[in-house]
Design a protein around this motif. Sequence first.
Motif, PDB file in Angstrom:
ATOM      1  N   CYS A  99      15.197  10.473  -9.712  1.00 20.31           N
ATOM      2  CA  CYS A  99      15.323  10.192 -11.140  1.00 20.31           C
ATOM      3  C   CYS A  99      15.338   8.679 -11.330  1.00 20.31           C
ATOM      4  CB  CYS A  99      16.602  10.812 -11.686  1.00 20.31           C
ATOM      5  SG  CYS A  99      16.805  10.582 -13.472  1.00 20.31           S
ATOM      6  N   LEU A 100      14.505   8.203 -12.237  1.00 20.96           N
ATOM      7  CA  LEU A 100      14.395   6.773 -12.549  1.00 20.96           C
ATOM      8  C   LEU A 100      14.665   6.587 -14.031  1.00 20.96           C
ATOM      9  CD1 LEU A 100      10.915   6.497 -10.879  1.00 20.96           C
ATOM     10  CD2 LEU A 100      12.993   5.550  -9.870  1.00 20.96           C
ATOM     11  N   ASP A 101      15.313   5.489 -14.393  1.00 23.27           N
ATOM     12  CA  ASP A 101      15.424   5.202 -15.820  1.00 23.27           C
ATOM     13  C   ASP A 101      15.535   3.715 -16.062  1.00 23.27           C
ATOM     14  OD1 ASP A 101      18.130   4.394 -15.679  1.00 23.27           O
ATOM     15  OD2 ASP A 101      18.817   5.864 -17.106  1.00 23.27           O
ATOM     16  N   GLN A 102      15.227   3.336 -17.295  1.00 20.45           N
ATOM     17  CA  GLN A 102      15.338   1.945 -17.715  1.00 20.45           C
ATOM     18  C   GLN A 102      15.395   1.887 -19.226  1.00 20.45           C
ATOM     19  OE1 GLN A 102      11.863   0.259 -15.966  1.00 20.45           O
ATOM     20  NE2 GLN A 102      10.589   0.619 -17.748  1.00 20.45           N
ATOM     21  N   LYS A 103      15.970   0.817 -19.736  1.00 25.22           N
ATOM     22  CA  LYS A 103      15.998   0.627 -21.188  1.00 25.22           C
ATOM     23  C   LYS A 103      14.572   0.535 -21.684  1.00 25.22           C
ATOM     24  CE  LYS A 103      20.486  -1.499 -21.563  1.00 25.22           C
ATOM     25  NZ  LYS A 103      21.260  -2.692 -21.901  1.00 25.22           N
ATOM     26  N   LEU A 104      14.323   1.095 -22.853  1.00 30.16           N
ATOM     27  CA  LEU A 104      12.958   1.068 -23.390  1.00 30.16           C
ATOM     28  C   LEU A 104      12.465  -0.355 -23.611  1.00 30.16           C
ATOM     29  CD1 LEU A 104      12.709   4.040 -25.885  1.00 30.16           C
ATOM     30  CD2 LEU A 104      11.693   3.782 -23.641  1.00 30.16           C
ATOM     31  N   ARG A 105      13.373  -1.265 -23.860  1.00 28.13           N
ATOM     32  CA  ARG A 105      12.966  -2.663 -24.030  1.00 28.13           C
ATOM     33  C   ARG A 105      12.331  -3.201 -22.752  1.00 28.13           C
ATOM     34  NH1 ARG A 105      18.396  -4.177 -27.072  1.00 28.13           N
ATOM     35  NH2 ARG A 105      19.133  -2.998 -25.309  1.00 28.13           N
ATOM     36  N   GLY A 106      12.641  -2.571 -21.608  1.00 25.37           N
ATOM     37  CA  GLY A 106      12.075  -3.004 -20.332  1.00 25.37           C
ATOM     38  C   GLY A 106      10.678  -2.483 -20.097  1.00 25.37           C
ATOM     39  N   GLY A 107      10.174  -1.680 -21.022  1.00 26.59           N
ATOM     40  CA  GLY A 107       8.837  -1.114 -20.883  1.00 26.59           C
ATOM     41  C   GLY A 107       8.883   0.343 -20.450  1.00 26.59           C
ATOM     42  N   ILE A 108       7.749   0.939 -20.432  1.00 20.35           N
ATOM     43  CA  ILE A 108       7.615   2.355 -20.105  1.00 20.35           C
ATOM     44  C   ILE A 108       7.013   2.488 -18.710  1.00 20.35           C
ATOM     45  CG2 ILE A 108       6.461   4.510 -20.775  1.00 20.35           C
ATOM     46  CD1 ILE A 108       8.504   3.668 -22.803  1.00 20.35           C
ATOM     47  N   ILE A 109       7.489   3.467 -17.976  1.00 18.38           N
ATOM     48  CA  ILE A 109       6.901   3.795 -16.679  1.00 18.38           C
ATOM     49  C   ILE A 109       5.641   4.605 -16.979  1.00 18.38           C
ATOM     50  CG2 ILE A 109       7.233   5.044 -14.512  1.00 18.38           C
ATOM     51  CD1 ILE A 109      10.299   4.479 -14.910  1.00 18.38           C
ATOM     52  N   THR A 110       4.509   4.138 -16.505  1.00 17.34           N
ATOM     53  CA  THR A 110       3.246   4.781 -16.863  1.00 17.34           C
ATOM     54  C   THR A 110       3.093   6.147 -16.196  1.00 17.34           C
ATOM     55  OG1 THR A 110       1.990   3.807 -15.051  1.00 17.34           O
ATOM     56  CG2 THR A 110       2.101   2.536 -17.106  1.00 17.34           C
ATOM     57  N   LYS A 111       2.391   7.030 -16.880  1.00 16.00           N
ATOM     58  CA  LYS A 111       2.109   8.359 -16.347  1.00 16.00           C
ATOM     59  C   LYS A 111       1.299   8.247 -15.066  1.00 16.00           C
ATOM     60  CE  LYS A 111       0.327  12.921 -17.605  1.00 16.00           C
ATOM     61  NZ  LYS A 111       0.272  13.301 -16.235  1.00 16.00           N
ATOM     62  N   GLU A 112       0.421   7.249 -14.995  1.00 12.09           N
ATOM     63  CA  GLU A 112      -0.391   7.055 -13.786  1.00 12.09           C
ATOM     64  C   GLU A 112       0.512   6.823 -12.566  1.00 12.09           C
ATOM     65  OE1 GLU A 112      -2.655   3.993 -11.118  1.00 12.09           O
ATOM     66  OE2 GLU A 112      -1.797   3.291 -12.994  1.00 12.09           O
ATOM     67  N   LYS A 113       1.532   6.000 -12.711  1.00  7.12           N
ATOM     68  CA  LYS A 113       2.456   5.746 -11.598  1.00  7.12           C
ATOM     69  C   LYS A 113       3.247   7.002 -11.247  1.00  7.12           C
ATOM     70  CE  LYS A 113       2.970   0.792 -12.145  1.00  7.12           C
ATOM     71  NZ  LYS A 113       3.855  -0.325 -12.505  1.00  7.12           N
ATOM     72  N   VAL A 114       3.670   7.725 -12.264  1.00  8.40           N
ATOM     73  CA  VAL A 114       4.412   8.972 -12.029  1.00  8.40           C
ATOM     74  C   VAL A 114       3.534   9.964 -11.281  1.00  8.40           C
ATOM     75  CG1 VAL A 114       5.539  10.947 -13.142  1.00  8.40           C
ATOM     76  CG2 VAL A 114       5.914   8.638 -14.031  1.00  8.40           C
ATOM     77  N   ASP A 115       2.300  10.116 -11.726  1.00  6.13           N
ATOM     78  CA  ASP A 115       1.376  11.048 -11.071  1.00  6.13           C
ATOM     79  C   ASP A 115       1.109  10.645  -9.624  1.00  6.13           C
ATOM     80  OD1 ASP A 115       1.200  12.538 -13.396  1.00  6.13           O
ATOM     81  OD2 ASP A 115      -0.744  11.717 -14.008  1.00  6.13           O
ATOM     82  N   ARG A 116       0.957   9.351  -9.375  1.00  2.59           N
ATOM     83  CA  ARG A 116       0.708   8.885  -8.008  1.00  2.59           C
ATOM     84  C   ARG A 116       1.933   9.093  -7.118  1.00  2.59           C
ATOM     85  NH1 ARG A 116      -1.440   3.166  -7.688  1.00  2.59           N
ATOM     86  NH2 ARG A 116      -2.084   3.802  -5.613  1.00  2.59           N
ATOM     87  N   LEU A 117       3.130   8.865  -7.650  1.00  2.00           N
ATOM     88  CA  LEU A 117       4.352   9.110  -6.869  1.00  2.00           C
ATOM     89  C   LEU A 117       4.493  10.595  -6.558  1.00  2.00           C
ATOM     90  CD1 LEU A 117       6.738   6.631  -8.679  1.00  2.00           C
ATOM     91  CD2 LEU A 117       6.146   6.579  -6.235  1.00  2.00           C
ATOM     92  N   MET A 118       4.156  11.424  -7.530  1.00  2.00           N
ATOM     93  CA  MET A 118       4.203  12.876  -7.314  1.00  2.00           C
ATOM     94  C   MET A 118       3.191  13.267  -6.241  1.00  2.00           C
ATOM     95  SD  MET A 118       5.760  15.573  -8.466  1.00  2.00           S
ATOM     96  CE  MET A 118       5.533  17.310  -8.201  1.00  2.00           C
ATOM     97  N   GLN A 119       1.984  12.717  -6.330  1.00  2.00           N
ATOM     98  CA  GLN A 119       0.938  12.985  -5.340  1.00  2.00           C
ATOM     99  C   GLN A 119       1.402  12.562  -3.947  1.00  2.00           C
ATOM    100  OE1 GLN A 119      -2.727  10.909  -6.201  1.00  2.00           O
ATOM    101  NE2 GLN A 119      -3.729  11.628  -4.356  1.00  2.00           N
ATOM    102  N   LEU A 120       2.051  11.414  -3.857  1.00  2.00           N
ATOM    103  CA  LEU A 120       2.563  10.925  -2.576  1.00  2.00           C
ATOM    104  C   LEU A 120       3.590  11.893  -2.000  1.00  2.00           C
ATOM    105  CD1 LEU A 120       2.859   8.638  -0.435  1.00  2.00           C
ATOM    106  CD2 LEU A 120       4.658   7.691  -1.920  1.00  2.00           C
ATOM    107  N   ALA A 121       4.536  12.314  -2.814  1.00  2.00           N
ATOM    108  CA  ALA A 121       5.579  13.228  -2.344  1.00  2.00           C
ATOM    109  C   ALA A 121       4.974  14.543  -1.862  1.00  2.00           C
ATOM    110  CB  ALA A 121       6.592  13.482  -3.462  1.00  2.00           C
ATOM    111  N   VAL A 122       4.036  15.084  -2.622  1.00  2.00           N
ATOM    112  CA  VAL A 122       3.389  16.349  -2.249  1.00  2.00           C
ATOM    113  C   VAL A 122       2.650  16.191  -0.922  1.00  2.00           C
ATOM    114  CG1 VAL A 122       1.545  17.964  -2.899  1.00  2.00           C
ATOM    115  CG2 VAL A 122       3.242  17.267  -4.588  1.00  2.00           C
TER     116      VAL A 122
END
Length: 145
Positions: A99-122
């Motif tokens: 689980c990752l989190d950050q204040k929205l003022r710090g920006g959004i974690i892109t779906k592309e990065k999430v998908d790549r991290l998921m791909q890596l774990a799989v």
Amino acid sequence: MSETFLLNLMRVAQEVTKAERAFVVDTSLTVLGTINFTPEHIESAYLKGIKKALGDGEPVITDNYTMSMDPTKAPKTNQSYPELRAVVIIPVVNYGAVCLDQKLRGGIITKEKVDRLMQLAVQIVQQQQTEISEAELSNRYKQLP
């Protein structure tokens, strides 16, 4: 060994996303490690989101406010929430979740990065390489298409 894998994955995910905080749990929702979080400050809504991610086998991208309420009771106004945090949950089937989190003022974690991290774990789980080091995990992430 799976605990070490999850901890390594959490650190790589935090590094890649630049998330302010991170934690990792096993399938029993036992907190195995944290970054800028204390286990007693992990809200129950996060654990509920993790259960959903583990059950669906899909990442969850949301915010801490939405996670803590019934969607039918969401406000219909454009209000300001200074403590609003972007939340990303990456499930690792049969192991746990990051689980990752950050204040929205710090920006959004892109779906592309999430998908790549998921791909890596799989990939790592399917190839039964959970003994892989943090440095090697980071290299494998960088090599993903």
